[in-house]
Design a protein around this motif. Structure first.
Motif, PDB file in Angstrom:
ATOM      1  N   VAL A   2       9.946   8.948  -2.635  1.00 38.80           N
ATOM      2  CA  VAL A   2       9.969   7.571  -3.546  1.00 38.80           C
ATOM      3  C   VAL A   2       9.854   6.259  -2.778  1.00 38.80           C
ATOM      4  O   VAL A   2      10.677   6.258  -1.913  1.00 38.80           O
ATOM      5  N   ALA A   3       8.789   5.778  -3.346  1.00 40.11           N
ATOM      6  CA  ALA A   3       8.356   4.506  -2.930  1.00 40.11           C
ATOM      7  C   ALA A   3       9.198   3.642  -3.517  1.00 40.11           C
ATOM      8  O   ALA A   3       8.755   3.244  -4.938  1.00 40.11           O
ATOM      9  N   ALA A   4      10.159   2.930  -3.262  1.00 40.45           N
ATOM     10  CA  ALA A   4      10.943   1.708  -4.213  1.00 40.45           C
ATOM     11  C   ALA A   4      10.016   0.611  -4.701  1.00 40.45           C
ATOM     12  O   ALA A   4       9.327   0.273  -3.967  1.00 40.45           O
ATOM     13  N   ASP A   5      10.311   0.348  -5.982  1.00 44.29           N
ATOM     14  CA  ASP A   5       9.449  -0.721  -6.291  1.00 44.29           C
ATOM     15  C   ASP A   5      10.188  -2.245  -6.070  1.00 44.29           C
ATOM     16  O   ASP A   5       9.233  -3.072  -6.026  1.00 44.29           O
ATOM     17  N   THR A   6      11.153  -2.160  -5.521  1.00 47.69           N
ATOM     18  CA  THR A   6      11.865  -3.501  -5.166  1.00 47.69           C
ATOM     19  C   THR A   6      12.135  -3.364  -3.601  1.00 47.69           C
ATOM     20  O   THR A   6      13.019  -2.313  -3.358  1.00 47.69           O
ATOM     21  N   ALA A   7      11.513  -4.115  -2.886  1.00 45.66           N
ATOM     22  CA  ALA A   7      11.774  -3.844  -1.308  1.00 45.66           C
ATOM     23  C   ALA A   7      12.728  -5.134  -1.064  1.00 45.66           C
ATOM     24  O   ALA A   7      13.041  -6.175  -1.450  1.00 45.66           O
ATOM     25  N   PRO A   8      13.898  -4.796   0.077  1.00 45.68           N
ATOM     26  CA  PRO A   8      14.937  -5.799   0.446  1.00 45.68           C
ATOM     27  C   PRO A   8      14.182  -6.818   1.196  1.00 45.68           C
ATOM     28  O   PRO A   8      12.757  -6.922   1.654  1.00 45.68           O
ATOM     29  N   ALA A   9      14.776  -7.947   1.395  1.00 49.90           N
ATOM     30  CA  ALA A   9      14.013  -8.887   2.291  1.00 49.90           C
ATOM     31  C   ALA A   9      13.834  -8.682   3.620  1.00 49.90           C
ATOM     32  O   ALA A   9      14.352  -7.882   4.279  1.00 49.90           O
ATOM     33  N   GLY A  10      12.581  -9.001   3.987  1.00 48.30           N
ATOM     34  CA  GLY A  10      11.897  -8.758   5.208  1.00 48.30           C
ATOM     35  C   GLY A  10      11.235  -7.419   5.350  1.00 48.30           C
ATOM     36  O   GLY A  10      10.560  -7.073   6.281  1.00 48.30           O
ATOM     37  N   LEU A  11      10.990  -6.686   4.159  1.00 47.64           N
ATOM     38  CA  LEU A  11      10.267  -5.823   3.883  1.00 47.64           C
ATOM     39  C   LEU A  11       9.197  -5.868   2.775  1.00 47.64           C
ATOM     40  O   LEU A  11       9.401  -6.755   1.985  1.00 47.64           O
ATOM     41  N   THR A  12       8.169  -5.075   2.962  1.00 48.31           N
ATOM     42  CA  THR A  12       6.922  -5.092   1.851  1.00 48.31           C
ATOM     43  C   THR A  12       6.872  -3.745   0.977  1.00 48.31           C
ATOM     44  O   THR A  12       7.248  -2.687   1.618  1.00 48.31           O
ATOM     45  N   GLU A  13       6.791  -3.781  -0.234  1.00 48.27           N
ATOM     46  CA  GLU A  13       6.678  -2.673  -1.029  1.00 48.27           C
ATOM     47  C   GLU A  13       5.617  -1.720  -0.773  1.00 48.27           C
ATOM     48  O   GLU A  13       4.446  -2.211  -0.359  1.00 48.27           O
ATOM     49  N   VAL A  14       5.849  -0.407  -0.828  1.00 50.54           N
ATOM     50  CA  VAL A  14       4.890   0.406  -0.122  1.00 50.54           C
ATOM     51  C   VAL A  14       3.838   0.792  -1.624  1.00 50.54           C
ATOM     52  O   VAL A  14       4.454   1.307  -2.450  1.00 50.54           O
ATOM     53  N   PRO A  15       2.498   0.637  -1.333  1.00 49.70           N
ATOM     54  CA  PRO A  15       1.709   1.306  -2.473  1.00 49.70           C
ATOM     55  C   PRO A  15       1.706   2.716  -2.567  1.00 49.70           C
ATOM     56  O   PRO A  15       1.879   3.380  -1.715  1.00 49.70           O
ATOM     57  N   THR A  16       1.188   2.871  -3.572  1.00 49.85           N
ATOM     58  CA  THR A  16       1.221   4.649  -3.950  1.00 49.85           C
ATOM     59  C   THR A  16      -0.058   5.012  -3.176  1.00 49.85           C
ATOM     60  O   THR A  16      -1.000   4.642  -2.995  1.00 49.85           O
ATOM     61  N   VAL A  17       0.331   6.328  -2.550  1.00 49.12           N
ATOM     62  CA  VAL A  17      -0.466   7.075  -1.481  1.00 49.12           C
ATOM     63  C   VAL A  17      -1.014   8.302  -2.632  1.00 49.12           C
ATOM     64  O   VAL A  17      -0.128   8.919  -2.984  1.00 49.12           O
ATOM     65  N   GLN A  18      -2.339   8.338  -2.712  1.00 45.96           N
ATOM     66  CA  GLN A  18      -2.816   9.533  -3.525  1.00 45.96           C
ATOM     67  C   GLN A  18      -2.855  10.752  -2.351  1.00 45.96           C
ATOM     68  O   GLN A  18      -3.171  10.668  -1.270  1.00 45.96           O
ATOM     69  N   PRO A  19      -2.463  12.012  -2.868  1.00 48.37           N
ATOM     70  CA  PRO A  19      -2.319  12.867  -2.412  1.00 48.37           C
ATOM     71  C   PRO A  19      -3.585  13.583  -1.843  1.00 48.37           C
ATOM     72  O   PRO A  19      -4.783  13.526  -2.411  1.00 48.37           O
ATOM     73  N   GLN A  20      -3.576  14.334  -0.767  1.00 45.81           N
ATOM     74  CA  GLN A  20      -4.854  14.756  -0.353  1.00 45.81           C
ATOM     75  C   GLN A  20      -4.842  16.438  -0.867  1.00 45.81           C
ATOM     76  O   GLN A  20      -3.867  16.847  -1.129  1.00 45.81           O
ATOM     77  N   GLY A  21      -6.122  16.842  -0.979  1.00 44.36           N
ATOM     78  CA  GLY A  21      -6.448  18.384  -1.848  1.00 44.36           C
ATOM     79  C   GLY A  21      -6.250  18.274  -3.222  1.00 44.36           C
ATOM     80  O   GLY A  21      -6.012  19.219  -3.953  1.00 44.36           O
ATOM     81  N   GLY A  22      -6.272  17.084  -3.915  1.00 46.06           N
ATOM     82  CA  GLY A  22      -6.331  17.186  -5.319  1.00 46.06           C
ATOM     83  C   GLY A  22      -7.477  17.200  -6.027  1.00 46.06           C
ATOM     84  O   GLY A  22      -8.384  17.538  -5.463  1.00 46.06           O
ATOM     85  N   ASP A  23      -7.601  16.584  -7.322  1.00 50.45           N
ATOM     86  CA  ASP A  23      -8.705  16.690  -7.991  1.00 50.45           C
ATOM     87  C   ASP A  23      -9.523  15.403  -7.963  1.00 50.45           C
ATOM     88  O   ASP A  23     -10.677  15.207  -8.701  1.00 50.45           O
ATOM     89  N   GLY A  24      -9.338  14.576  -7.151  1.00 50.30           N
ATOM     90  CA  GLY A  24      -9.912  13.344  -6.928  1.00 50.30           C
ATOM     91  C   GLY A  24     -11.235  13.436  -5.944  1.00 50.30           C
ATOM     92  O   GLY A  24     -11.747  14.539  -6.101  1.00 50.30           O
ATOM     93  N   LEU A  25     -11.308  12.232  -5.282  1.00 57.47           N
ATOM     94  CA  LEU A  25     -12.426  12.439  -4.570  1.00 57.47           C
ATOM     95  C   LEU A  25     -12.410  12.930  -3.123  1.00 57.47           C
ATOM     96  O   LEU A  25     -12.066  12.289  -2.019  1.00 57.47           O
ATOM     97  N   THR A  26     -11.981  14.236  -3.076  1.00 63.37           N
ATOM     98  CA  THR A  26     -11.736  14.980  -1.720  1.00 63.37           C
ATOM     99  C   THR A  26     -12.905  15.313  -1.346  1.00 63.37           C
ATOM    100  O   THR A  26     -14.053  15.394  -1.493  1.00 63.37           O
ATOM    101  N   LEU A  27     -12.909  16.152  -0.107  1.00 65.18           N
ATOM    102  CA  LEU A  27     -13.713  16.771   0.606  1.00 65.18           C
ATOM    103  C   LEU A  27     -14.708  17.780  -0.049  1.00 65.18           C
ATOM    104  O   LEU A  27     -15.765  17.608  -0.185  1.00 65.18           O
ATOM    105  N   ARG A  28     -13.862  18.609  -1.066  1.00 60.16           N
ATOM    106  CA  ARG A  28     -14.737  19.427  -1.845  1.00 60.16           C
ATOM    107  C   ARG A  28     -15.620  18.689  -2.728  1.00 60.16           C
ATOM    108  O   ARG A  28     -16.707  18.969  -3.266  1.00 60.16           O
ATOM    109  N   ALA A  29     -15.227  17.499  -3.252  1.00 63.28           N
ATOM    110  CA  ALA A  29     -16.117  16.595  -4.295  1.00 63.28           C
ATOM    111  C   ALA A  29     -17.505  16.176  -3.539  1.00 63.28           C
ATOM    112  O   ALA A  29     -18.492  16.251  -4.277  1.00 63.28           O
ATOM    113  N   PHE A  30     -17.282  15.826  -2.070  1.00 61.80           N
ATOM    114  CA  PHE A  30     -18.496  15.327  -1.438  1.00 61.80           C
ATOM    115  C   PHE A  30     -19.254  16.699  -1.025  1.00 61.80           C
ATOM    116  O   PHE A  30     -20.399  16.541  -0.719  1.00 61.80           O
ATOM    117  N   GLN A  31     -18.657  17.683  -0.764  1.00 66.09           N
ATOM    118  CA  GLN A  31     -19.403  18.832  -0.766  1.00 66.09           C
ATOM    119  C   GLN A  31     -20.302  19.205  -1.883  1.00 66.09           C
ATOM    120  O   GLN A  31     -21.568  19.757  -1.662  1.00 66.09           O
TER     121      GLN A  31
END
Length: 263
Positions: free
Chosen positions: A192-221
């Motif tokens: 879980v990437a927390a929506d609120t980061a404590p002082a001194g830290l930056t929120e982590v953006p959502t990372v799309q998983p590999q091997g899904g139905d998006g623009l994966t290697l299979r799509a470019f194949q």
């Protein structure tokens, strides 16, 4: 000069060439359609992720019937309650945010049933040091964390180092790696990437998983196969035209009483 085109041999060859061209174009169009479908799916997933506002308990997304993070649940806002295990906070180096190299601060959150959730509380620039973990201590007591569900990382992703890290650091965020470091009764899948980061830290953006139905290697194949089939169709046209020119030149030589020279 082109009367030979009306002979059975050339009529049959031309029909065969036209069929081959049609098949190549059809297969190329089909592969292009597959690429467009995957591209559209990627865009729709991005839109759905951007407009998602309903926050749900993590147990409603990760349960015995669906225990793993998928492309349908990644990025979904969730809440999880428990207490942070500050004694086992981990730093995850070689993570990039906004084009800058840094590290994640990951703190296990113990739930009431004894399970653990890997919560990335934020990101800090630079390389982690022995004092980095102590600089961002988690809050004590019972807390409720709101964040976005993330898929477990593949080994070697994001420049992750498989081994050789100092104590208190983790190369890859996934269940297997976490079990090797902390043998809790059970870990939730992903993190879980927390929506609120404590002082001194930056929120982590959502990372799309590999091997899904998006623009994966299979799509470019699919896109590569599209180009291949269109090239095949062009090659058939080229060969038919080359044979036509060679036969026409041979017919012209015969009309002049010369022996045709076929290269």
């Amino acid at each position: 000069m082109y009367r030979f085109l009306l002979t059975p041999r050339w009529l049959g060859g031309t029909v065969l060439a036209l069929v081959a061209i049609a098949v190549c174009l059809w297969l190329g169009s089909w592969q292009l359609g597959r690429f467009e479908d995957r591209f559209s799916s990627h865009k729709e997933a991005g839109k759905a992720l951007a407009t998602t506002s309903e926050t749900r308990p993590i147990d409603s997304l990760l349960n015995p019937a669906s225990p793993q993070v998928t492309t349908d649940t990644v990025g979904k806002p969730v809440t999880v309650s428990g207490s942070y295990d500050s004694a086992h906070q981990l730093l995850v180096p070689n993570r990039t945010v906004d084009g800058k190299q840094g590290y994640y601060v990951l703190t296990p959150l113990r739930t009431a049933d004894g399970h653990a959730v890997a919560v990335v509380r934020g990101w800090a620039p630079g390389a982690p040091s022995d004092t980095s973990s102590a600089a961002v201590p988690p809050p004590g007591g019972e807390v409720t964390v709101t964040g976005r569900l993330q898929a477990g990382e593949a080994v070697g992703s994001n420049g992750a180092v498989a081994g050789g890290l100092p104590a208190g650091q983790l190369g890859t965020i996934n269940r297997a790696a976490l079990l090797n470091v902390l043998s809790y009764d059970g870990w939730y899948d992903g993190w879980v990437a927390a929506d609120t980061a404590p002082a001194g830290l930056t929120e982590v953006p959502t990372v799309q998983p590999q091997g899904g139905d998006g623009l994966t290697l299979r799509a470019f194949q699919n896109l590569g196969y599209t180009l291949e089939w269109f090239v095949f169709a062009g090659f058939v046209v080229f060969m038919w035209y080359r044979l036509l020119r060679r036969e026409a030149e041979a017919e012209q030589d015969r009309a002049l009483g010369l022996d045709p020279v076929l290269d």
